[in-house]
Structure formats: C-alpha cells, structure tokens
Design an enzyme around this catalytic site. Structure first.
Site, mmCIF file in Angstrom:
data_model
loop_
_atom_site.group_PDB
_atom_site.id
_atom_site.type_symbol
_atom_site.label_atom_id
_atom_site.label_comp_id
_atom_site.label_asym_id
_atom_site.label_seq_id
_atom_site.Cartn_x
_atom_site.Cartn_y
_atom_site.Cartn_z
ATOM 1 N N HIS A 1 123.731 65.049 -89.300
ATOM 2 C CA HIS A 1 124.617 64.669 -88.172
ATOM 3 C C HIS A 1 123.750 63.296 -87.413
ATOM 4 O O HIS A 1 124.376 62.737 -86.748
ATOM 5 C CB HIS A 1 124.846 65.535 -87.013
ATOM 6 C CG HIS A 1 123.400 66.257 -86.188
ATOM 7 N ND1 HIS A 1 122.850 67.110 -86.478
ATOM 8 C CD2 HIS A 1 122.826 65.366 -85.171
ATOM 9 C CE1 HIS A 1 121.767 67.205 -85.554
ATOM 10 N NE2 HIS A 1 122.020 66.366 -84.772
ATOM 11 N N ASP B 1 123.949 70.656 -92.709
ATOM 12 C CA ASP B 1 123.501 69.566 -91.660
ATOM 13 C C ASP B 1 122.208 69.107 -92.116
ATOM 14 O O ASP B 1 121.453 68.846 -91.150
ATOM 15 C CB ASP B 1 123.404 70.261 -90.285
ATOM 16 C CG ASP B 1 123.355 69.153 -89.346
ATOM 17 O OD1 ASP B 1 123.597 67.974 -89.637
ATOM 18 O OD2 ASP B 1 122.838 69.346 -88.201
ATOM 19 N N GLY C 1 117.040 64.167 -79.404
ATOM 20 C CA GLY C 1 115.697 63.375 -80.098
ATOM 21 C C GLY C 1 115.021 64.260 -81.235
ATOM 22 O O GLY C 1 114.268 63.741 -81.962
ATOM 23 N N ASN C 2 114.886 65.577 -80.835
ATOM 24 C CA ASN C 2 114.148 66.284 -81.582
ATOM 25 C C ASN C 2 115.047 66.983 -82.854
ATOM 26 O O ASN C 2 114.169 67.326 -83.808
ATOM 27 C CB ASN C 2 113.907 67.653 -80.745
ATOM 28 C CG ASN C 2 112.436 67.873 -80.161
ATOM 29 O OD1 ASN C 2 112.785 67.794 -78.669
ATOM 30 N ND2 ASN C 2 111.512 67.916 -80.622
ATOM 31 N N SER C 3 116.112 66.483 -83.123
ATOM 32 C CA SER C 3 117.046 66.697 -84.235
ATOM 33 C C SER C 3 116.465 66.400 -85.568
ATOM 34 O O SER C 3 115.776 65.056 -85.421
ATOM 35 C CB SER C 3 118.387 66.226 -84.272
ATOM 36 O OG SER C 3 119.146 66.963 -83.307
ATOM 37 N N VAL D 1 133.932 85.336 -102.427
ATOM 38 C CA VAL D 1 134.338 86.268 -101.415
ATOM 39 C C VAL D 1 134.456 85.639 -99.930
ATOM 40 O O VAL D 1 134.245 84.792 -99.816
ATOM 41 C CB VAL D 1 133.469 87.562 -101.448
ATOM 42 C CG1 VAL D 1 133.152 87.960 -102.738
ATOM 43 C CG2 VAL D 1 132.024 86.931 -100.834
#
Length: 507
Positions: A134, A164, A242-244, A301
């Site tokens: 992202h 992600d 900002g830590n992402s 499944v």
C-alpha cells in the site's frame, strides 16, 4: 431520528465545581493550622535539631536487594541499546513520487508529486528491501534514505496485494553492498516477548520504540484484496503513520515482523499495532525476487470458525479446528478426500483454530508441495496427505474464474537485474506508438558504468541468445541460463534492429 452511537476514545480534563474547590480549601486550611500547632507544641530545643539530622545508610542486605531489582532493568536497557544500534542501519525511509509520465523515468522534478513516505527493511546485501504494497502502490519514482543519510533510487521488484507486501531494490555501484537485517523466526514468538518497532513515523527518521507481543494470529479485515491473508502480530510498541514497512525486531536483533497497520480512532498510535510475521514475509519476498510475483498454493476450500455450539453438534470434546463450509470441485482438498463438514485440526502438525490460521499455514507452502492434514469427521480424528495446486492448474483456474477472481497484472513493474546492470519492464500500451505489435521487453535504465552504443533506456529487447522474449519473467529465466555473456537482439529508438553483446558485471 436517533443518531447512531459511536465509540470515541477521548479523555478530557474539566474544572471541578467551585463549591468542591471551596471545600478542599477549608479542609486544607484546617489541616495546615493543626500541623502548625503540633509543630509549636512538640518543637524540640534548637540545639537538638542538628543532632536529629542523620544520613541513614542502607544495610548490605538492602543494598543487594536493591541492586538485584535494578539489574534486570539495566540488562534490558543494554539489550535495547545494542539492538537499536544494529537494526537502524538496515531500516530505511521509502518515499514515493507520482506523475503521469514518471513511469518512464524521464520527467523532471517539477512534474512529480510527493505521494507518500514510509519505511522498509533491507533483506539482502544486493539491496532488496521489503516494504508494504500500500506504500508503493501506483508509485512513479522511489527514493530510499538510510539512517546515515545515504540516498538511492529504487525500482519495484514485485508486489502482492493479498499480503500487502512488496519488494523494491536500490541501484548499487559495482562491488558495493548494504547491511541486511538478520531474519528471525516468528513461530517462536510468545505473548509478552519484548520487541522494538523501528521506522520513520511522521518523517522522524530512525525512530525506535519498545513494547511487547500483545497477541499473535490477529485478523483485522484491513487487506482489501481477493484471497487476502491476515495473520498479524499485535504489539503495543508505538507505531504511527510512516512506520508502514518498518521492522519489528526481537531482543536478538532479528527481524520478526513488518509493521503494517494500527487500530486507531485518531489516526495515530493508541496502543494497538500490527505486523506481518517474518516467516510469511520471507515466503512472499523470495517469490517476488525470483519471479516478480507471489506464487501460492491453493487448497480450494471455504473455511469457517468453529464455535461451542458447532463443536457440540459435531460431537467434539474441545472447541478447536476450522470448519470446511465448502470444498471446490477439482480442488486439492477434494482430490485428497476432504468433504464439506470436515474440521481441519492441524496442517503439518501445526494446530489451526481460525480460518486465517489455516490460510497462513497453506500460504507458507509452495504450489504442488505436499502437506499433512489432520481432520475431524464422524466423531473421530483422521489424517491424509494433500498436494497443493498452483494457479496454473486447470481446476484452480476454473474455480478462480467462477469466483470472479482476476489476478493482478503488473505490466508496470520494473525489475532491476543487477547482475547485468539493467532495469527492464514489460511492454505497455505507451510503447505501442513506437514499436507497434512487436513482442519484447523494454530497457528502462542502464546502470552499467561502461558506455554501450546502442544499449539505452527505451529500447526494445526482442530476443535473448536467439530466443524470443515477451515478458520480464521470460527474460529472467533466459538470462539465468546465459552464463557469463549473452547476445541481445534489440530495436533502438529509431526502430532499427541491432545486436548487442553483454557480459556479467563483476561485483
């Protein structure tokens, strides 16, 4: 019409009523007066006051007790410092810029728009960096800044929306390398383990915060993608915008997660941060580096939770496992003999008690690999071997289409081939005007130090060693078999056929 009820995590400090303040004041005056009277009545002779002032020395037993209480805190502080010093060197700031023609890397700075800023973690000495999808989605240019202020441009290696995750790579000079972070094992995590979150929140580069593992196996329904998988580590280490893409590390300095999200009403840290477990990160990143895409195995499944009522109806003693609500025709599960109504208890000896745990366990396996499955059926536990299928299997392709699933096509994903000093990408619609229906891949940039007459940005590579190439993935496979030299059949900017000999760069 009644307004909907909302939960707001806000605290306010109000003024107490005047009468309450008056009461406190009167009580305070009375107490003060009483203390003064007692001091005057019990006041000792002036000369004895100094004699009563003594330094009270602790006994040896008290000293040892106090020091033993301080020692763990001092040891913990030393561990924090040691881990932080080493880990920040492998955590970078990742900033993206977007622009309508930035994809061709020919635009000026005035054409670019600073889009987002986050973090990433170096995972190979060759400059591969794992971050969040992202963060770099639809990015034009990518810039990477290290803690020591070194700055590089970077290219997307591959992305996977379902987890992600994304891998980018910086352009290094020949012979250069960067410090990669040591990889840990997220399966060994336990509740209460100390962890450090390292990243670049709110443009505060190389910020380190501490916390504990609050929970594992969390699913927050935040990944908006077909077949999205969430198996988060929850931590109370402070994580902010900002830590992402930043690192979650243990006290051995090992990467055990990639910080991804927070649960918040304010948009900032409120005590609940979530990281992708490193075992899943490594599984996905390895595929992205090798293939440019994540190749997952499919069981076929539709899983559901097992609650107390369902467990009782199935005759189960304990509430555990994952209920199979549906088994797709032609799927790996059906071929192996699983049926709707079965309860999956374990995958390769690993207990699974929630749908996301089952998905994560399968996600760690490669397509066409075999896994052992323990399951509950008709009042007893049984087991079987199940061979996962890949997306290229006709049966999988069929039921994926029935579900309306369309895999992401990454026509604009550039691959940095550092061994050859080239950045290449698949041909896009924007290239049709110049090269028409000709098949091939586009050289986006040449990073080799030596000047080559015809090998320039924007040329079309039609064949490698005489074999046609229609995608970056095909090119990577052919170059892997090329040895130390290769011959490229290209079309230059004027659409004139050329032949170029290329040698491996000696790093």
């Amino acid at each position: 019409m009644d307004e909907p009820k909302t939960t707001a995590y806000r605290f306010s400090i109000g003024r107490p009523p005047f009468s309450f303040l008056t009461g406190i004041s009167l009580v305070g005056v009375g107490l003060l007066a009483g203390i003064l009277v007692m001091l005057i009545i019990d006041r000792p002779p002036r000369e004895s006051q100094l004699a009563e002032i003594r330094l009270v020395e602790r006994t040896e037993t008290e000293k040892r007790s106090s020091e033993s209480e301080l020692l763990p805190a001092m040891t913990l502080g030393s561990a924090f410092r040691s881990v932080a010093r080493g880990a920040v060197e492998s955590v970078v700031s990742v900033s993206t810029e977007s622009g309508w023609h930035s994809y061709l890397w020919s635009s000026s700075d005035s054409d670019m728009i600073r889009d987002s800023e986050g973090s990433g973690v170096v995972i190979t000495p060759q400059g591969h960096i794992v971050t969040n999808h992202h963060l770099i989605e639809n990015a034009g240019k990518l810039h990477v800044l290290f803690a020591d202020k070194r700055e590089y441009e970077a290219y997307t290696v591959g992305v996977d929306r379902s987890t992600d995750l994304a891998v980018i790579q910086i352009v290094l000079s020949p012979g250069k390398s960067v410090q990669a972070m040591t990889i840990g094992d997220s399966e060994t995590l336990q509740l209460g383990d100390w962890v450090l979150a390292i990243g670049n929140p709110m443009e505060l580069n190389s910020t380190v915060t501490a916390g504990i593992v609050s929970a594992v196996g969390r699913s927050m329904n935040i990944i908006d993608a077909d077949f999205g998988v969430e198996d988060f580590i929850q931590t109370d280490a402070a994580i902010n915008p900002g830590n992402s893409g930043g690192a979650l590390v243990n006290l051995s300095g090992e990467l055990i997660g990639i910080n991804t999200a927070i649960a918040t009403n304010s948009g900032f840290y409120e005590g609940y941060g979530f990281a992708i477990p490193v075992n899943l990160v490594v599984r996905v990143a390895s595929d992205l580096i090798e293939f440019g895409e994540f190749r997952r195995g499919y069981m076929g499944v539709v899983p559901a939770d097992v609650d107390a009522k369902l467990a009782q109806a199935l005759g189960m003693v304990a509430v555990r496992g994952v209920f199979l609500d549906q088994v797709y025709a032609g799927s790996a599960a059906e071929i192996a003999g699983l049926r709707p109504g079965d309860v999956i208890l374990e995958v390769d000896g690993r207990p699974v008690n929630r749908p996301n745990q089952l998905q994560s366990a399968i996600l760690l396996k490669h397509p066409y690999s075999t896994v052992g499955v323990a399951y509950w059926r008709d009042g007893q536990v049984d087991s079987l071997q199940l061979r996962l299928l890949g997306q290229d299997h006709p049966g999988v392709s069929s039921w994926l289409l029935e579900m309306g699933y369309r895999p992401d096509r990454k026509a604009r994903t550039a691959r940095y081939l550092d061994k050859w000093g080239l950045v290449v990408r698949d041909k896009s619609e924007e290239d049709e005007a110049q090269y028409g229906d000709l098949e091939g891949i586009i050289i986006q940039r040449v990073t080799r130090q030596e000047e080559m007459e015809y090998l320039k940005a924007g040329v079309l590579v039609e064949r490698i060693d005489g074999r046609t190439v229609s995608s970056v993935e095909e090119a990577i496979k052919q170059l892997r078999d090329a040895g130390e030299t290769t011959r490229l059949s290209i079309r230059d900017r004027w659409n004139i056929p050329r032949m170029v000999s290329l040698s491996v760069i000696n790093h």
